[in-house]
Scaffold this motif. Structure first.
Motif, mmCIF file in Angstrom:
data_model
loop_
_atom_site.group_PDB
_atom_site.id
_atom_site.type_symbol
_atom_site.label_atom_id
_atom_site.label_comp_id
_atom_site.label_asym_id
_atom_site.label_seq_id
_atom_site.Cartn_x
_atom_site.Cartn_y
_atom_site.Cartn_z
ATOM 1 N N ALA A 164 64.452 9.876 10.171
ATOM 2 C CA ALA A 164 66.225 10.460 9.350
ATOM 3 C C ALA A 164 65.392 9.715 8.437
ATOM 4 N N GLU A 165 65.712 8.586 8.480
ATOM 5 C CA GLU A 165 65.280 8.094 7.082
ATOM 6 C C GLU A 165 64.675 8.083 5.926
ATOM 7 N N SER A 166 62.930 8.264 6.596
ATOM 8 C CA SER A 166 62.310 8.851 6.171
ATOM 9 C C SER A 166 62.289 9.824 5.135
ATOM 10 N N VAL A 167 63.061 11.215 5.632
ATOM 11 C CA VAL A 167 63.957 12.304 5.224
ATOM 12 C C VAL A 167 64.913 11.860 3.894
ATOM 13 N N GLN A 168 65.796 10.938 4.479
ATOM 14 C CA GLN A 168 66.422 10.226 3.342
ATOM 15 C C GLN A 168 66.278 10.290 1.807
ATOM 16 N N ARG A 169 65.454 9.750 1.995
ATOM 17 C CA ARG A 169 64.962 8.758 0.770
ATOM 18 C C ARG A 169 63.432 9.608 0.131
ATOM 19 N N VAL A 170 63.123 10.882 0.858
ATOM 20 C CA VAL A 170 62.086 11.945 -0.199
ATOM 21 C C VAL A 170 63.122 12.516 -0.482
ATOM 22 N N MET A 171 64.325 12.635 -0.071
ATOM 23 C CA MET A 171 65.131 13.519 -0.253
ATOM 24 C C MET A 171 65.820 13.208 -2.022
ATOM 25 N N ARG A 172 66.110 12.083 -1.961
ATOM 26 C CA ARG A 172 66.399 11.376 -2.770
ATOM 27 C C ARG A 172 65.809 10.825 -4.128
ATOM 28 N N ALA A 173 64.527 10.767 -3.317
ATOM 29 C CA ALA A 173 63.210 10.905 -4.433
ATOM 30 C C ALA A 173 63.581 12.187 -5.601
ATOM 31 N N ARG A 174 63.649 13.179 -4.956
ATOM 32 C CA ARG A 174 62.838 14.690 -5.403
ATOM 33 C C ARG A 174 63.793 14.405 -6.453
ATOM 34 N N GLN A 175 65.167 13.715 -6.360
ATOM 35 C CA GLN A 175 66.147 13.767 -7.746
ATOM 36 C C GLN A 175 65.682 13.725 -9.018
ATOM 37 N N LEU A 176 64.732 12.412 -8.647
ATOM 38 C CA LEU A 176 64.458 11.350 -9.662
ATOM 39 C C LEU A 176 63.190 12.120 -10.651
ATOM 40 N N ARG A 177 62.597 13.206 -9.489
ATOM 41 C CA ARG A 177 61.555 14.671 -10.860
ATOM 42 C C ARG A 177 62.713 15.760 -11.286
ATOM 43 N N GLY A 178 63.827 15.211 -11.338
ATOM 44 C CA GLY A 178 64.766 16.389 -11.607
ATOM 45 C C GLY A 178 65.134 17.473 -11.044
ATOM 46 N N ASP A 179 64.492 16.806 -9.955
ATOM 47 C CA ASP A 179 64.600 18.522 -8.994
ATOM 48 C C ASP A 179 65.950 18.918 -8.167
ATOM 49 N N VAL A 186 62.477 23.735 -1.406
ATOM 50 C CA VAL A 186 62.571 22.399 -1.107
ATOM 51 C C VAL A 186 61.572 21.881 0.000
ATOM 52 N N LEU A 187 61.992 22.980 0.747
ATOM 53 C CA LEU A 187 60.788 22.371 2.594
ATOM 54 C C LEU A 187 59.287 21.605 2.406
ATOM 55 N N PRO A 188 58.407 22.500 1.806
ATOM 56 C CA PRO A 188 57.597 21.381 0.975
ATOM 57 C C PRO A 188 57.046 20.326 1.234
ATOM 58 N N LYS A 189 58.182 20.612 -0.372
ATOM 59 C CA LYS A 189 58.173 19.651 -1.900
ATOM 60 C C LYS A 189 58.824 17.536 -0.424
ATOM 61 N N VAL A 190 59.583 18.341 0.539
ATOM 62 C CA VAL A 190 60.454 17.625 1.414
ATOM 63 C C VAL A 190 59.512 16.681 2.434
#
Lengths: 354, 524
Positions: A164-179, A186-190
């Protein structure tokens, strides 16, 4: 004061569940619910499972409400005292057991409430066992042959929050690439970073477990007869249960006889399988007199119920036609009150002495 | 007497690739502390794995030669059979935990060995005392601090009473306090219990003074000897060693105390107070607060970042550094306050425009990468940023040369992967660049490369959080120190770190006079 063996709470809860399933008498059911609640209040701990009892209470209430709604909508209404009318739909004759809407009588409605209540008390009993017995300690009390299953469950429990933590972290990181995309895109990206992360962690865990001696017991091969006995025993048990639940056809070779043989074979299989597993358990829960007492209390309740059912079955049901007050016999009343005795056992200390 | 660990002409290769270890021969005596040093990818992890047979039994690959631990050959003994001889703690202790409370974790290894109940009970109590973690016994592992987790991990492999302990970067991810706790534990094990300890560590300055023997790895070949011998020409060296080499001190000092003695003969002028950069303000945060429920992570922080300057954000784990970075970028939660970049508040902008103002490289840069090749990542980055094709790639080339287009981002070294994410975040040419603990897993060379990369950003304001005081001394113009969500001290690096007992770099401790780095002292 030592903690109570998790199996003891399950034994106690099963005893009460059996008792509840034998009656529709609202006084007895209410009493059982009260006894369960008192014991949970006395012994529950402030843990995730300890706090879960409230959920089961809500689930029980929901079951009663659903039972009443089904009765009002499609139940077969009967009785003499009319309460109110609902619009009705005429159904063809082959659907005679179902009545949509129609006149609602007090007797029928009361019966629906009581059947719901009986199920709710069963749910409360299971909920109580869940709230009182630490599930992790319960796993440790399993037979050794099930050691691998226990390990898998423990690992799964500890990996879930990491995932769960890992999913949350990656979802948050997506925003940093402006996504800011959502949904399937977004499924493959996460999923890809999360899966890679999980895979890395699993490999690290597996390597750590190997280094710490996990699997060392495989040096002794498990004999073939163990598997045959365990599997055969399970099949026989299922066949025996099937026979028992079809009382019309039960003979010794489809019913109780086969069931006993099946259970026996499974137990021998599990014990034999355990012999080849050379792991030990750190600070295992020991079965003590208090644990026997707890289970004994619930056995007394169940015996009192069965004894009453054999001698005076009417006192266990709510008289509906004609409607009357439920009767309560003294033996059964005392029997249920005995089940509340575990509440008097001093609870486990919250923290160890400094 | 047989050695605790013995490698005889050991070579390891994975698949058809070049050998990771070549013809490695050395031995470690009972009760010694051996430090394994070398650049990233020099084979440290493979060497450590070979000690208990995880290499090649678990990882695959081909091992030639002979590895023996307490006389047992790893070719004929699987790692699980060696659990009573070698205890291994990996880089991330949390990833190696099987259970979820301290006491159960300490007992797990013994349960697997089938030890009797009273023995287990006794040993758990012993280890709780030896490691000083008795008050943590019922605590969930995930709630412990990094230093506590590392100590529990060490304890959990010690309960089967191994005579050899292998630690892979035990202090790399820890703040200075956590690192001290762990190092104190390790030295106690060596001195009091006579355990043989083998440690690999990037932050050599932390462990070198305790080491009896140094095993230096360079492209799979080893040099072994006393710390003073090996460090003379090792490929990786902490500032104290570099300083000793620069001034030609004999014998080479290994710790600050010895170096100070040697430095008495030097006559150095006091450094002039550094001129603080006066670029215009790129980011201004006023009264910024972040709350998670009842917890205040960032408490009314005021902060200004100047164009062309690098500010380092330091402080204990959990002091609110990450929360502050994420709140400044605008993607993290914010409870109160305002952030202004270029007259705009990044929090109010759509995410795509937000990163045009403020870029953030998170603690695990790999989270941003999901494509199978570096080339694809660069192409997608150009589209996402809305810049000319090739921009990200050329940025990457200026940061680190020779990253192949076809490599998988997962296969890059930590430094290369960080550079790739840095290039992606720089593609939009943001006014402000934030980095969350960028030095994790970087060796001295990679850190020096990162310093050069950051110094080159003359029009960007950089804010980075880190525990690494030596890195701060090299890169930062200003330092801000956080505690309990507040910025308790901020100012030019020289003024803040020189006087601080916790944040002074080695060179400052040795030379005084306000010197921060070897380059300053030698006048380069």
């Amino acid at each position: 004061m030592r903690t109570v063996h998790p199996m003891a709470w399950w034994g106690w809860a099963i005893g009460l569940a059996i008792s509840a399933s034998l009656t529709t008498n609202p006084a007895l059911l209410g009493l059982l619910a009260a006894v369960i609640s008192i014991v949970v209040a006395a012994h529950h701990t402030n843990t995730v499972w300890g706090r879960s009892f409230k959920l089961y209470v809500w689930l029980g209430a929901l079951v009663i409400v659903m039972r009443v709604i089904f009765h009002l909508l499609i139940g077969l209404k009967y009785g003499d005292i009319t309460l109110f009318w609902l619009p009705t739909v005429a159904l063809p004759t082959w659907a005679a057991g179902i009545q949509v809407g129609g006149t609602v009588y007090l007797e029928g409605l009361l019966n629906a409430v009581l059947l719901g209540l009986r199920l709710a008390v069963l749910i409360l009993a299971v909920g109580a066992a869940n709230a009182l017995a630490n599930p992790k300690r319960l796993l440790r009390a399993f037979p050794r042959a099930l050691h691998e299953i226990g390990t898998a469950v423990v690992v799964a429990i500890s990996v879930a929050p990491q995932l769960a933590e890992s999913v949350q972290r990656v979802m948050r990181a997506r925003q940093l690439r402006g996504d800011a995309a959502r949904g399937l895109k977004v499924l493959p990206k996460v999923a890809i970073p999360v899966l890679q992360d999980t895979l890395d962690r699993s490999l690290m865990l597996a390597s750590a477990m190997e280094s710490r001696g996990y699997g060392g017991h495989h040096g002794v091969a498990r004999p073939r007869w163990v598997a045959v006995l365990t599997l055969g025993g399970l099949l026989l048990t299922a066949w025996g249960l099937f026979g028992l639940l079809n009382p019309g056809q039960a003979t010794w070779w489809t019913g109780s006889g086969v069931l006993v043989a099946g259970v026996l074979a499974s137990v021998i299989g599990l014990v034999g399988g355990g012999k080849s597993v050379r792991v030990s358990t750190y600070r295992p829960d020991r079965w003590g007199p208090i644990d026997a007492l707890i289970v004994g209390c619930a056995v007394v309740t169940a015996v009192a119920m069965m004894w009453t059912r054999a001698g005076d079955p009417a006192s266990l049901t709510q008289p509906l036609q004609p409607l009357g007050w439920p009767a309560v016999g003294l033996p059964v009343l005392l029997g249920i009150l005995v089940a509340a005795l575990p509440a008097a056992i001093p609870p486990a200390p919250k923290a160890k002495a400094p | 007497m047989s050695h605790a660990v013995e490698f005889e002409r050991v070579s390891v290769a994975y698949g058809d690739d070049d050998a990771v270890l070549r013809d490695v021969t050395f031995s470690i005596d009972q009760g010694e502390l051996a430090l394994v040093v070398g650049r990233t990818g020099s084979g440290k992890s493979t060497l450590l794995g070979a000690i208990n047979g995880v290499v090649p039994h678990f990882t695959g690959g081909r091992l030639e030669g002979r590895v023996t631990v307490s006389g047992l050959d790893t070719a004929t003994h699987r790692p699980r059979e060696l659990a009573t001889v070698v205890g291994v703690v990996g880089q991330d202790p949390l990833a190696g935990f099987v259970t979820d409370t301290v006491e159960e974790e300490l007992a797990y290894g013994m349960e697997q060995l089938g030890l009797p109940g009273d023995t287990m009970r006794r040993r758990v109590e012993e280890i709780l005392d030896v490691l000083g973690i008795a008050d943590l016994r019922d605590r969930p592992l995930r709630e412990l601090s990094g230093g506590q987790q590392q100590r529990v991990a060490i304890g959990s492999v010690l309960t089967p009473h191994p005579s050899v302990l292998v630690l892979d970067e035990p202090t790399s991810a820890l703040d200075p306090t956590g690192a001290e706790e762990v190092l104190a534990t390790i030295t106690r094990l060596v001195h009091d219990l006579g355990v043989t300890v083998i440690v690999a560590e990037h932050r050599i300055e932390r462990v070198l003074q305790y080491a009896d023997q140094v095993i230096h790895l360079d492209q799979g070949r080893v040099t072994v000897g006393s710390p003073a011998e090996v460090m003379v020409d090792s490929t990786v060296a902490p500032p104290v060693i570099e300083l000793g080499r620069a001034f030609g001190w004999q014998p080479l000092p290994l710790n600050v105390r010895d170096a100070k003695r040697q430095a008495r003969g030097l006559h150095l002028d006091a450094r002039p107070a550094s001129s603080s950069p006066n670029g215009d303000v790129a980011l201004r945060a006023t009264n910024l607060s972040v709350r998670y429920g009842a917890l205040t992570a960032v408490d009314s922080v005021d902060l200004e970042l100047q164009r062309g300057s690098v500010t380092a954000l330091m402080g204990r784990n959990g002091s609110g550094k990450s929360s502050l970075l994420w709140a400044l970028q605008g993607s993290g939660p914010r409870s109160r306050g305002a952030v202004t970049v270029d007259g705009l508040d990044p929090h109010d902008l759509p995410v795509a425009q937000r990163r045009g103002l403020v870029g953030l490289v998170p603690q695990t840069p790999g989270d941003l990468l999901y494509l199978p090749t570096v080339a694809q990542e660069c192409t997608v980055s150009d589209t996402e940023a809305g810049v000319a094709p090739g921009t990200t790639r050329s940025l990457l080339d200026t940061l680190v040369p020779a990253v192949s287009d076809d490599s998988h981002p997962r296969d890059l070294s930590e430094g290369q992967r960080l550079a790739l994410v840095l290039a992606i975040q720089l593609a939009t040419s943001p006014q402000v660049l934030l980095l969350d603990e960028p030095t994790r897993g970087l060796d001295y060379t990679a850190k020096a490369a990162l310093v050069r990369q950051l110094k080159r950003l003359t029009t960007t304001a950089v804010l980075l959080s880190t525990h690494d005081v030596e890195f701060v001394a090299l890169v930062a113009d200003r330092v801000a120190i956080m505690a309990q969500g507040e910025i308790v001290e901020s100012g030019p690096t020289r003024e803040v770190v020189v006087s601080s007992p916790a944040y002074a770099p080695q060179v400052a401790k040795i030379l005084g006079h306000g010197y921060l780095s070897v380059a300053e002292a030698t006048g380069d």
